[in-house]
Design a protein around this motif. Structure first.
Motif, PDB file in Angstrom:
ATOM      1  N   ILE A  51       0.824  -1.208   0.000  1.00  0.00           N
ATOM      2  CA  ILE A  51       0.000   0.000   0.000  1.00  0.00           C
ATOM      3  C   ILE A  51       0.860   1.260   0.000  1.00  0.00           C
ATOM      4  N   ASN A  52       1.819   1.324   0.907  1.00  0.00           N
ATOM      5  CA  ASN A  52       2.555   2.568   1.127  1.00  0.00           C
ATOM      6  C   ASN A  52       3.654   2.818   0.105  1.00  0.00           C
ATOM      7  N   GLN A  53       4.194   1.781  -0.495  1.00  0.00           N
ATOM      8  CA  GLN A  53       5.325   1.966  -1.402  1.00  0.00           C
ATOM      9  C   GLN A  53       4.939   1.910  -2.879  1.00  0.00           C
ATOM     10  N   ASN A  54       3.705   1.536  -3.139  1.00  0.00           N
ATOM     11  CA  ASN A  54       3.244   1.507  -4.523  1.00  0.00           C
ATOM     12  C   ASN A  54       2.804   2.902  -4.964  1.00  0.00           C
ATOM     13  N   THR A  55       2.920   3.185  -6.244  1.00  0.00           N
ATOM     14  CA  THR A  55       2.420   4.433  -6.811  1.00  0.00           C
ATOM     15  C   THR A  55       1.086   4.148  -7.473  1.00  0.00           C
ATOM     16  N   TRP A  56       0.011   4.649  -6.878  1.00  0.00           N
ATOM     17  CA  TRP A  56      -1.334   4.320  -7.342  1.00  0.00           C
ATOM     18  C   TRP A  56      -1.883   5.347  -8.320  1.00  0.00           C
ATOM     19  N   THR A  57      -1.337   6.554  -8.315  1.00  0.00           N
ATOM     20  CA  THR A  57      -1.838   7.625  -9.179  1.00  0.00           C
ATOM     21  C   THR A  57      -0.658   8.420  -9.728  1.00  0.00           C
ATOM     22  N   ASP A  58      -0.984   9.422 -10.542  1.00  0.00           N
ATOM     23  CA  ASP A  58       0.035  10.344 -11.047  1.00  0.00           C
ATOM     24  C   ASP A  58       0.131  11.601 -10.191  1.00  0.00           C
ATOM     25  N   ASN A  59      -0.597  11.634  -9.089  1.00  0.00           N
ATOM     26  CA  ASN A  59      -0.641  12.837  -8.263  1.00  0.00           C
ATOM     27  C   ASN A  59       0.622  12.973  -7.425  1.00  0.00           C
ATOM     28  N   SER A  60       0.997  14.217  -7.169  1.00  0.00           N
ATOM     29  CA  SER A  60       2.098  14.509  -6.258  1.00  0.00           C
ATOM     30  C   SER A  60       1.517  15.096  -4.983  1.00  0.00           C
ATOM     31  N   LEU A  61       1.725  14.401  -3.866  1.00  0.00           N
ATOM     32  CA  LEU A  61       1.091  14.804  -2.618  1.00  0.00           C
ATOM     33  C   LEU A  61       2.121  15.128  -1.549  1.00  0.00           C
ATOM     34  N   GLU A  62       1.830  16.170  -0.772  1.00  0.00           N
ATOM     35  CA  GLU A  62       2.591  16.412   0.440  1.00  0.00           C
ATOM     36  C   GLU A  62       2.161  15.385   1.488  1.00  0.00           C
ATOM     37  N   TYR A 124       1.185  -5.162  -7.677  1.00  0.00           N
ATOM     38  CA  TYR A 124      -0.066  -4.920  -8.394  1.00  0.00           C
ATOM     39  C   TYR A 124       0.196  -4.691  -9.867  1.00  0.00           C
ATOM     40  N   ASN A 125      -0.463  -5.472 -10.715  1.00  0.00           N
ATOM     41  CA  ASN A 125      -0.422  -5.288 -12.166  1.00  0.00           C
ATOM     42  C   ASN A 125      -1.873  -5.191 -12.635  1.00  0.00           C
ATOM     43  N   PRO A 126      -2.265  -4.045 -13.213  1.00  0.00           N
ATOM     44  CA  PRO A 126      -3.680  -3.857 -13.562  1.00  0.00           C
ATOM     45  C   PRO A 126      -4.206  -4.840 -14.601  1.00  0.00           C
ATOM     46  N   ASN A 127      -3.311  -5.488 -15.320  1.00  0.00           N
ATOM     47  CA  ASN A 127      -3.743  -6.373 -16.403  1.00  0.00           C
ATOM     48  C   ASN A 127      -3.678  -7.854 -16.040  1.00  0.00           C
ATOM     49  N   THR A 128      -3.245  -8.151 -14.812  1.00  0.00           N
ATOM     50  CA  THR A 128      -3.016  -9.544 -14.446  1.00  0.00           C
ATOM     51  C   THR A 128      -3.587  -9.843 -13.071  1.00  0.00           C
ATOM     52  N   PHE A 129      -4.216 -11.011 -12.938  1.00  0.00           N
ATOM     53  CA  PHE A 129      -4.638 -11.495 -11.621  1.00  0.00           C
ATOM     54  C   PHE A 129      -3.513 -12.355 -11.060  1.00  0.00           C
ATOM     55  N   SER A 130      -2.885 -11.885  -9.978  1.00  0.00           N
ATOM     56  CA  SER A 130      -1.791 -12.646  -9.377  1.00  0.00           C
ATOM     57  C   SER A 130      -2.235 -13.389  -8.125  1.00  0.00           C
ATOM     58  N   SER A 131      -3.124 -12.763  -7.343  1.00  0.00           N
ATOM     59  CA  SER A 131      -3.632 -13.426  -6.151  1.00  0.00           C
ATOM     60  C   SER A 131      -4.849 -12.663  -5.633  1.00  0.00           C
ATOM     61  N   ILE A 137      -6.654  -6.007  -1.906  1.00  0.00           N
ATOM     62  CA  ILE A 137      -6.018  -4.801  -1.370  1.00  0.00           C
ATOM     63  C   ILE A 137      -6.017  -3.689  -2.414  1.00  0.00           C
ATOM     64  N   SER A 138      -5.655  -4.010  -3.646  1.00  0.00           N
ATOM     65  CA  SER A 138      -5.609  -2.998  -4.702  1.00  0.00           C
ATOM     66  C   SER A 138      -6.997  -2.445  -4.986  1.00  0.00           C
ATOM     67  N   PHE A 139      -7.992  -3.317  -4.984  1.00  0.00           N
ATOM     68  CA  PHE A 139      -9.369  -2.869  -5.191  1.00  0.00           C
ATOM     69  C   PHE A 139      -9.758  -1.829  -4.153  1.00  0.00           C
ATOM     70  N   LEU A 166     -11.815  -2.466 -13.230  1.00  0.00           N
ATOM     71  CA  LEU A 166     -10.904  -3.324 -13.989  1.00  0.00           C
ATOM     72  C   LEU A 166     -10.391  -4.470 -13.119  1.00  0.00           C
ATOM     73  N   ILE A 167     -10.121  -4.164 -11.855  1.00  0.00           N
ATOM     74  CA  ILE A 167      -9.671  -5.207 -10.929  1.00  0.00           C
ATOM     75  C   ILE A 167     -10.769  -6.240 -10.723  1.00  0.00           C
ATOM     76  N   VAL A 168     -12.020  -5.778 -10.570  1.00  0.00           N
ATOM     77  CA  VAL A 168     -13.144  -6.705 -10.427  1.00  0.00           C
ATOM     78  C   VAL A 168     -13.210  -7.632 -11.637  1.00  0.00           C
ATOM     79  N   ASN A 169     -13.149  -7.054 -12.826  1.00  0.00           N
ATOM     80  CA  ASN A 169     -13.277  -7.848 -14.049  1.00  0.00           C
ATOM     81  C   ASN A 169     -12.144  -8.856 -14.193  1.00  0.00           C
ATOM     82  N   THR A 170     -10.933  -8.433 -13.843  1.00  0.00           N
ATOM     83  CA  THR A 170      -9.782  -9.333 -13.954  1.00  0.00           C
ATOM     84  C   THR A 170      -9.847 -10.435 -12.906  1.00  0.00           C
ATOM     85  N   ALA A 171     -10.288 -10.076 -11.700  1.00  0.00           N
ATOM     86  CA  ALA A 171     -10.328 -11.050 -10.602  1.00  0.00           C
ATOM     87  C   ALA A 171     -11.444 -12.072 -10.768  1.00  0.00           C
ATOM     88  N   GLN A 172     -12.441 -11.759 -11.581  1.00  0.00           N
ATOM     89  CA  GLN A 172     -13.549 -12.698 -11.757  1.00  0.00           C
ATOM     90  C   GLN A 172     -13.093 -14.033 -12.340  1.00  0.00           C
TER      91      GLN A 172
END
Length: 295
Positions: A51-62, A124-131, A137-139, A166-172
């Motif tokens: 959660i904390n070390q992944n980059t989830w968006t393109d935003n720059s946050l303080e 997390y890979n948006p195009n692949t279901f790994s587990s 968690i990503s959802f 997209l995560i829902v569809n891939t995880a199905q």
């Protein structure tokens, strides 16, 4: 010149890869009777790092802009890397002009079984279901980002809710609980489907009115902010009348009941009889709290 360019490149790289969450993860394994197993602590650290070390968006946050979230994983059974568990996800964001924060999301998910081997990388890979663990968690991270965006701009979280879809569809493809239309009205599938449904557009608009036009203006105009919160609750009543007992309404009041009680009980007096009636209609589970509101 080269040194200056390298420094600027390094600086902008840091900005580009700013993380969005301050997450605290707790794994409780007391029900297994095997709490001394190191895998539970390893799992806790691995999820927190995801959660904390992944980059989830393109935003720059303080740092002060980051979303605080708490993840509670309660493991009831563990055998051969198979976990039977529940997960509770809570998130909050800062209130403008104050040192306080406001809860924006609170949900308990009972459909959370997964496999995890110690030291297994979680990516997390948006195009692949790994587990199921990574997908769940990503959802919830993208769902939290969606809720956060909706509180700052009308329907401002749409892109994140679409990413969660997209995560829902891939995880199905896994056939796991929580991802399918047959998973019930309190599932991840239903949560995401409702958030993207036109039937709940007013619900998401109410999030903006409640937070941006309500809470965020109270530092300079308490009466206006309080009135906007009342307006948002009346919007939620309209949604609930058309779509009663939704997972969205339940999660909203699970997160907000204490805050609503405190806001309506303090500050300038306004007419609250209609909104009390609405609260008792929408969220009767919290009637004891609503009955203590004194304005």
């Amino acid at each position: 010149m080269n040194i200056k360019f390298t420094f600027l490149l390094f600086f902008f790289s840091l900005v580009s890869f700013a993380q969005e969450f301050n997450a605290n993860v707790t794994v409780n394994a007391e029900q297994t009777g095997r709490t001394k197993l190191s895998i539970f602590k390893t799992l806790e650290s691995a999820v927190q790092d995801l959660i904390n070390q992944n980059t989830w968006t393109d935003n720059s946050l303080e740092n002060f802009e980051k979303i605080d979230c708490n993840i509670f994983i309660n493991v009831s059974d563990y055998s051969s890397d198979n976990f039977t568990a529940t997960i509770q996800v809570q998130a909050s964001r800062p209130v403008y002009g104050s040192t306080t924060s406001t809860p924006i999301f609170n949900i308990k998910d009972n459909q959370f079984n997964f496999r995890y081997s110690e030291f297994q990388p979680l990516d997390y890979n948006p195009n692949t279901f790994s587990s199921n663990l990574v997908s769940t968690i990503s959802f919830y991270m993208y769902t939290i980002l969606g809720f956060d965006g909706d509180t700052f701009a009308p329907l401002g979280g749409s892109a994140y809710h679409e990413e969660a879809n997209l995560i829902v569809n891939t995880a199905q493809q896994s056939g796991g609980e929580g991802w399918l239309p047959s998973s019930g009205n309190q599932s991840r599938y239903r949560l995401n489907a409702d958030l993207l449904s036109n039937n709940f557009t007013k619900y998401r608009q109410a999030l903006y009115v409640y937070h941006r036009e309500g809470l965020d203006v109270m530092y300079q105009d308490v009466e206006t902010g309080k009135s906007k919160i009342v307006e948002a609750i009346q919007m939620l009543k309209e949604v609930n009348s058309a779509r009663p007992n939704s997972i969205l309404m339940r999660s909203f009041f699970d997160a907000k009941s204490d805050e609503i009680k405190n806001v309506l009980s303090g500050g300038p007096q306004i007419s609250i009889s209609p909104v009390l009636s609405s609260l008792k209609s929408i969220a009767p589970l919290y009637n004891k709290k609503w009955n203590t509101i004194n304005n």
